[in-house]
Design an enzyme around this catalytic site. Structure first.
Site, PDB file in Angstrom:
ATOM      1  N   GLU A 203      -8.343  27.470  -4.586  1.00 13.88           N
ATOM      2  CA  GLU A 203      -7.108  27.894  -4.488  1.00 13.88           C
ATOM      3  C   GLU A 203      -7.055  29.147  -3.953  1.00 13.88           C
ATOM      4  OE1 GLU A 203      -4.422  27.518  -7.603  1.00 13.88           O
ATOM      5  OE2 GLU A 203      -2.601  27.839  -6.287  1.00 13.88           O
TER       6      GLU A 203
ATOM      7  N   HIS B 129       3.243  19.829 -11.345  1.00 13.86           N
ATOM      8  CA  HIS B 129       3.127  19.940 -12.428  1.00 13.86           C
ATOM      9  C   HIS B 129       4.535  20.209 -12.879  1.00 13.86           C
ATOM     10  CE1 HIS B 129      -0.511  22.371 -12.047  1.00 13.86           C
ATOM     11  NE2 HIS B 129      -0.320  22.352 -10.909  1.00 13.86           N
TER      12      HIS B 129
ATOM     13  N   HIS C 108       0.002  16.134  -6.651  1.00 15.10           N
ATOM     14  CA  HIS C 108      -0.039  17.341  -7.399  1.00 15.10           C
ATOM     15  C   HIS C 108       1.150  18.172  -7.763  1.00 15.10           C
ATOM     16  CE1 HIS C 108      -2.484  21.538  -7.082  1.00 15.10           C
ATOM     17  NE2 HIS C 108      -1.705  21.597  -7.985  1.00 15.10           N
TER      18      HIS C 108
ATOM     19  N   HIS D 236      -8.250  21.833 -10.158  1.00 17.18           N
ATOM     20  CA  HIS D 236      -7.975  23.070  -9.426  1.00 17.18           C
ATOM     21  C   HIS D 236      -9.004  23.782  -8.966  1.00 17.18           C
ATOM     22  CE1 HIS D 236      -3.819  21.942 -10.494  1.00 17.18           C
ATOM     23  NE2 HIS D 236      -3.231  22.992  -9.943  1.00 17.18           N
TER      24      HIS D 236
HETATM   25  N1  ADE Z   1      -0.431  25.718 -12.770  1.00 18.69           N
HETATM   26  C1  ADE Z   1       0.716  25.482 -12.149  1.00 18.69           C
HETATM   27  N2  ADE Z   1       0.925  25.540 -10.677  1.00 18.69           N
HETATM   28  C2  ADE Z   1      -0.750  26.180 -10.796  1.00 18.69           C
HETATM   29  C3  ADE Z   1      -1.171  26.579  -9.482  1.00 18.69           C
HETATM   30  N3  ADE Z   1      -1.060  26.357  -8.131  1.00 18.69           N
HETATM   31  N4  ADE Z   1      -2.597  26.833  -9.694  1.00 18.69           N
HETATM   32  C4  ADE Z   1      -3.108  26.804 -10.886  1.00 18.69           C
HETATM   33  N5  ADE Z   1      -2.607  26.816 -11.979  1.00 18.69           N
HETATM   34  C5  ADE Z   1      -1.434  26.267 -11.674  1.00 18.69           C
HETATM   35 ZN    ZN Z   2      -1.178  23.026  -9.061  1.00 19.71          ZN
END
Ligand code: ADE
Ligand code: ZN
Length: 336
Positions: A199, A18, A16, A196
């Site tokens: 969260e 980005h 995970h 996602h």
């Molecule tokens: N894009 C980058 N990081 C993210 C995260 N933690 N939650 C949702 N979108 C994201």
């Molecule tokens: Zn993320």
């Protein structure tokens, strides 16, 4: 060896991450200069000082702004290569990298430019550093279904480079059901799916990602603890959760690391993994995330190694490739 050394040397697998979230302020400044882009900050120090987030959205606003400096294929190469060097330092042996094409195509950057730069760095990462990797393309959930369909179309000529699709950005107000049809098409085209969920958003987003998007992993998923039945389902089905400890405390999902539920979930038998999410924004890469958890929760070496073991199981590589990673992990544990 002491625990800090054990954690640094432990072979790690990241699921995970980005790539836009690895843009360090120093590189942001270099690229801004190279591409003649104005930044609303006077120095990298000023950028860092602005990284005080109150929730997910407060981060995303600044994160999308940062990505504006990425223009040329070489920029995406440099960004990815810098991340792979961090992987080498942290003993990350395999990584599955997210990218957000809409962040770039909306600014007139060609999809092919983005993927070419990332892919070239990953090939060099394998050849020069021995790090294996995969790419997952994420749809921005605050944008509409039509835009997601457009970007899926752009990805089709690159199926050989993209293993799966994901869903990221603002979770509140943009539930998984908004993307049920585009995920169905993506699966028909052969992409694995992740999302996602849980969260900041409710447990219904986890249930609906599983049921409507047919995901193979849940990204974050920490809110599952609100629902005992869901915790039992995740344990029983061995559904992986890609948890991001430093991200969760920076974005106030948990007030303090000692309040984080990752160790509780691990001990309840869930397939949880440790990941860095957007390390340039959240204060640390993989080793930092492992250390932050270990400093606030008493973890045995077996438990630390279990995070890697779970990540190998949850990765999107062949059984033969997983065996190679398991051997590396077993060799390390046997001699540490
Ligand atoms: N894009 C980058 N990081 C993210 C995260 N933690 N939650 C949702 N979108 C994201
Ligand atoms: Zn993320």
């Amino acid at each position: 060896m002491n625990q800090a050394t054990f954690i640094r040397q432990l072979p790690k697998v990241e699921l995970h991450l980005h790539i836009e979230g690895t843009l360090e302020p120093e590189m942001m400044f270099q690229l801004a200069q190279r591409n003649q882009i104005d930044l609303p900050f006077a120095s990298p120090q000023e950028v860092k000082a602005a990284y005080e987030f109150t929730n997910l959205q407060s981060f995303l606003d600044i994160y999308y702004q940062g990505a504006n400096v990425l223009i040329e294929e070489q920029d995406f190469y440099d960004l990815t290569w810098a991340y792979l060097l961090k992987c080498q330092q942290d003993n990350v042996i395999h990584t599955e990298i997210f990218f957000d094409p809409q962040t770039h195509t909306a600014r007139g950057i060609h999809f092919d430019t983005v993927i070419a730069g990332i892919d070239r760095a990953m090939k060099d990462g394998l050849e020069q550093l021995g790090i294996t990797s995969r790419i997952i393309m994420c749809f921005l959930r605050h944008l509409d279904e039509e835009s997601a369909f457009e970007v899926l179309e752009m990805a089709l000529p690159h199926k050989d480079k993209i293993i799966g699709v994901g869903l990221d950005s603002s979770e509140l107000g943009h539930p998984p059901e908004k993307f049920e049809r585009v995920f169905s098409k993506a699966r028909d085209e052969g992409f694995i799916t992740v999302a996602h969920a849980g969260e900041e958003g409710p447990v219904s987003n986890i249930y609906n990602s599983l049921e409507l998007l047919n995901v193979s992993r849940i990204d974050h998923g920490v809110r599952c603890a609100d629902d005992e039945q869901l915790v039992a389902l995740l344990a029983e089905s061995k559904m992986p959760l890609t948890v991001c400890p430093l991200s969760n405390t920076k974005l106030k999902v948990f007030d303090e690391m000692r309040d984080h539920n990752i160790v509780e979930l691990l001990r309840r038998g869930l397939c949880v993994t440790i990941n860095s999410d957007d390390p340039a924004y959240f204060g640390g890469y993989m080793t930092d995330n492992f250390r932050a958890v270990a400093e606030s929760h008493a973890l045995s070496r077996e438990e630390l190694a279990l995070f890697t073991c779970n990540a190998i199981d949850a990765s999107f590589i062949s059984e033969a490739e997983k065996c190679v990673l398991r051997e590396k992990l077993d060799d390390f544990v046997a001699t540490a």
